[in-house]
Each structure stands twice: as structure tokens, then as C-alpha cells.
Design a protein around this motif. Structure first.
Motif, PDB file in Angstrom:
ATOM      1  N   UNK A   1      10.528  -1.789 -11.562  1.00  0.00           N
ATOM      2  CA  UNK A   1      11.144  -0.614 -12.438  1.00  0.00           C
ATOM      3  C   UNK A   1      10.939   0.634 -11.483  1.00  0.00           C
ATOM      4  N   UNK A   2      10.122   0.779 -10.504  1.00  0.00           N
ATOM      5  CA  UNK A   2       9.646   1.888  -9.881  1.00  0.00           C
ATOM      6  C   UNK A   2      10.697   2.134  -8.703  1.00  0.00           C
ATOM      7  N   UNK A   3      11.087   3.508  -9.203  1.00  0.00           N
ATOM      8  CA  UNK A   3      11.938   4.178  -7.859  1.00  0.00           C
ATOM      9  C   UNK A   3      11.559   5.428  -7.322  1.00  0.00           C
ATOM     10  N   UNK A   4      10.127   5.433  -7.515  1.00  0.00           N
ATOM     11  CA  UNK A   4       9.540   6.287  -6.879  1.00  0.00           C
ATOM     12  C   UNK A   4       9.516   6.600  -5.429  1.00  0.00           C
ATOM     13  N   UNK A   5       8.604   7.383  -4.906  1.00  0.00           N
ATOM     14  CA  UNK A   5       8.157   7.742  -3.555  1.00  0.00           C
ATOM     15  C   UNK A   5       7.937   6.104  -2.763  1.00  0.00           C
ATOM     16  N   UNK A   6       7.830   6.222  -1.550  1.00  0.00           N
ATOM     17  CA  UNK A   6       7.427   5.225  -0.565  1.00  0.00           C
ATOM     18  C   UNK A   6       6.066   5.393  -0.531  1.00  0.00           C
ATOM     19  N   UNK A   7       5.138   4.408   0.094  1.00  0.00           N
ATOM     20  CA  UNK A   7       3.656   4.375   0.370  1.00  0.00           C
ATOM     21  C   UNK A   7       3.387   5.550   1.471  1.00  0.00           C
ATOM     22  N   UNK A   8       2.373   6.169   1.396  1.00  0.00           N
ATOM     23  CA  UNK A   8       2.068   6.970   2.436  1.00  0.00           C
ATOM     24  C   UNK A   8       0.773   6.609   3.398  1.00  0.00           C
ATOM     25  N   UNK A   9       0.541   7.206   4.486  1.00  0.00           N
ATOM     26  CA  UNK A   9      -0.598   7.090   5.278  1.00  0.00           C
ATOM     27  C   UNK A   9      -1.525   8.353   4.956  1.00  0.00           C
ATOM     28  N   UNK A  10      -2.599   8.161   5.323  1.00  0.00           N
ATOM     29  CA  UNK A  10      -3.945   8.899   5.129  1.00  0.00           C
ATOM     30  C   UNK A  10      -4.806   8.627   4.200  1.00  0.00           C
ATOM     31  N   UNK A  11      -5.668   9.447   3.907  1.00  0.00           N
ATOM     32  CA  UNK A  11      -6.732   8.939   2.883  1.00  0.00           C
ATOM     33  C   UNK A  11      -6.565   9.444   1.399  1.00  0.00           C
ATOM     34  N   UNK A  12      -7.029   8.436   0.423  1.00  0.00           N
ATOM     35  CA  UNK A  12      -6.751   8.860  -1.020  1.00  0.00           C
ATOM     36  C   UNK A  12      -7.957   8.960  -1.746  1.00  0.00           C
ATOM     37  N   UNK A  13      -7.883   9.372  -2.965  1.00  0.00           N
ATOM     38  CA  UNK A  13      -8.582   9.678  -3.878  1.00  0.00           C
ATOM     39  C   UNK A  13      -7.941   8.768  -5.070  1.00  0.00           C
ATOM     40  N   UNK A  14      -8.751   7.873  -5.636  1.00  0.00           N
ATOM     41  CA  UNK A  14      -8.324   7.144  -6.843  1.00  0.00           C
ATOM     42  C   UNK A  14      -9.097   7.070  -8.013  1.00  0.00           C
ATOM     43  N   UNK A  15      -8.845   7.569  -9.084  1.00  0.00           N
ATOM     44  CA  UNK A  15      -9.417   7.557 -10.388  1.00  0.00           C
ATOM     45  C   UNK A  15      -9.000   6.437 -11.320  1.00  0.00           C
ATOM     46  N   UNK A  16      -9.832   5.695 -11.684  1.00  0.00           N
ATOM     47  CA  UNK A  16      -9.608   4.610 -12.694  1.00  0.00           C
ATOM     48  C   UNK A  16     -10.284   4.946 -13.988  1.00  0.00           C
ATOM     49  N   UNK A  17      -9.831   5.017 -15.172  1.00  0.00           N
ATOM     50  CA  UNK A  17     -10.460   5.234 -16.354  1.00  0.00           C
ATOM     51  C   UNK A  17      -9.967   4.020 -17.495  1.00  0.00           C
ATOM     52  N   UNK A  18     -10.937   3.293 -17.757  1.00  0.00           N
ATOM     53  CA  UNK A  18     -10.623   2.393 -18.984  1.00  0.00           C
ATOM     54  C   UNK A  18     -11.138   2.925 -20.186  1.00  0.00           C
ATOM     55  N   UNK A  19     -10.120   3.081 -21.193  1.00  0.00           N
ATOM     56  CA  UNK A  19     -10.483   3.551 -22.414  1.00  0.00           C
ATOM     57  C   UNK A  19     -10.579   2.690 -23.450  1.00  0.00           C
ATOM     58  N   UNK A  20     -11.549   2.414 -24.400  1.00  0.00           N
ATOM     59  CA  UNK A  20     -11.790   1.450 -25.383  1.00  0.00           C
ATOM     60  C   UNK A  20     -11.787   1.933 -26.723  1.00  0.00           C
ATOM     61  N   UNK A  21     -11.519   1.231 -27.649  1.00  0.00           N
ATOM     62  CA  UNK A  21     -11.831   1.634 -28.892  1.00  0.00           C
ATOM     63  C   UNK A  21     -12.863   0.760 -29.575  1.00  0.00           C
ATOM     64  N   UNK A  22     -14.030   1.251 -30.277  1.00  0.00           N
ATOM     65  CA  UNK A  22     -15.063   0.140 -30.875  1.00  0.00           C
ATOM     66  C   UNK A  22     -15.951  -0.028 -29.662  1.00  0.00           C
ATOM     67  N   UNK A  23     -16.383  -1.199 -29.690  1.00  0.00           N
ATOM     68  CA  UNK A  23     -17.470  -1.684 -28.600  1.00  0.00           C
ATOM     69  C   UNK A  23     -16.815  -1.985 -27.299  1.00  0.00           C
ATOM     70  N   UNK A  24     -17.244  -1.670 -26.084  1.00  0.00           N
ATOM     71  CA  UNK A  24     -16.542  -1.714 -24.849  1.00  0.00           C
ATOM     72  C   UNK A  24     -16.409  -3.086 -24.551  1.00  0.00           C
ATOM     73  N   UNK A  25     -15.461  -3.514 -23.970  1.00  0.00           N
ATOM     74  CA  UNK A  25     -15.154  -4.944 -23.637  1.00  0.00           C
ATOM     75  C   UNK A  25     -15.736  -5.107 -22.441  1.00  0.00           C
ATOM     76  N   UNK A  26     -16.368  -6.619 -22.061  1.00  0.00           N
ATOM     77  CA  UNK A  26     -16.885  -7.226 -21.060  1.00  0.00           C
ATOM     78  C   UNK A  26     -16.211  -7.426 -20.023  1.00  0.00           C
ATOM     79  N   UNK A  27     -16.115  -6.476 -19.061  1.00  0.00           N
ATOM     80  CA  UNK A  27     -15.273  -6.290 -18.026  1.00  0.00           C
ATOM     81  C   UNK A  27     -16.040  -5.734 -16.869  1.00  0.00           C
TER      82      UNK A  27
END
Length: 129
Positions: free
Chosen positions: A45-71
Motif C-alpha cells: 500500500x505505501x507510495x511514500x518517500x524512499x528510504x534515506x541515509x543518516x541517523x534517525x530517532x524512532x519512538x515506539x509507543x504501545x498503548x493498552x486498555x486494562x492490564x498491560x499485555x505480557x510482551x
């Protein structure tokens, strides 16, 4: 109304001014589930930009409802970085800053934000432009 999102199944993504955002709706305790799911989204499905060189910052946030999953967050991060490799950046060795967080939310999902490291201040916040 076009909000800039491309969606395929449970995955949607968009690019903005100097960032890429990927959201996966729903959670599972199996980290290995996310790599093929996100990879297939980008391949089909993706038709966005191509990958780039350089250094990156990545933030991953897992949101849950109720008790947090065991992962294990480290396994989740690895699966997601492997899935977006080749689309956001060429290799996950380009990730110089990685934040992985689990927190309660209004619905279960995983949000990933990718920025060039030069666009992030020392506190990890995007510079205002």
C-alpha cells in the motif's frame, strides 16, 4: 477529506514535514506478528518517500486498555525496526536514538514515529520549525 493517511488492514501510515508515522490498531503478545503485518503494508500500500541515509530517532509507543499485555518491549522494537527498514531508512543501524514505551491509552495500538536525528532536540522532542 484527505488526512494524509494510507491504510491497509490494521496498519496506517503518513508522512509529514520531516517525519513518518505508522500506527497499528490492536495488540497481541506475539512480537513476531508485527513484522510481517507492517512489512506487507509497506509492500502493498505505501507510495511514500524512499528510504534515506543518516541517523534517525524512532519512538515506539504501545498503548493498552486494562492490564498491560505480557510482551517484551525489546522484541517489539526489533520486529518493528525490521519491518520499516527499507522504507523509513536503509538499515536499522541508522537508528541512533530509540524510545520504546508501554502506557495505558484509550484504545489498543502501537504508534511509531520516525524523524531524522538532526530534527530532534537532546530531550527527544522535535524542533519547532
Amino acid at each position: 477529506m484527505d488526512d494524509g493517511w494510507t491504510q491497509h488492514g490494521k496498519v496506517r501510515a503518513r508522512e509529514g514535514d520531516r517525519f513518518m508515522e505508522v500506527v497499528v490498531d490492536g495488540l497481541t503478545t506475539q512480537s513476531k506478528y508485527y513484522k510481517p503485518l507492517i512489512y506487507e503494508f509497506f509492500r502493498k500500500a505505501w507510495r511514500g518517500s524512499r528510504p534515506a541515509w543518516g541517523e534517525f530517532s524512532v519512538e515506539i509507543v504501545m498503548e493498552y486498555v486494562g492490564d498491560p499485555p505480557w510482551i517484551d518491549l525489546d522484541n517489539l522494537a526489533k520486529a518493528i525496526l525490521d519491518a520499516i527498514k527499507g522504507y523509513a531508512f536503509h538499515d536499522d543501524a541508522q537508528v541512533a536514538r530509540l524510545l520504546v514505551e508501554r502506557r495505558g491509552g484509550e484504545r489498543e495500538r502501537i504508534s511509531v514515529t520516525v524523524r531524522r536525528l538532526s530534527d530532534v532536540n537532546p530531550l527527544g522532542e522535535p524542533y519547532q520549525r
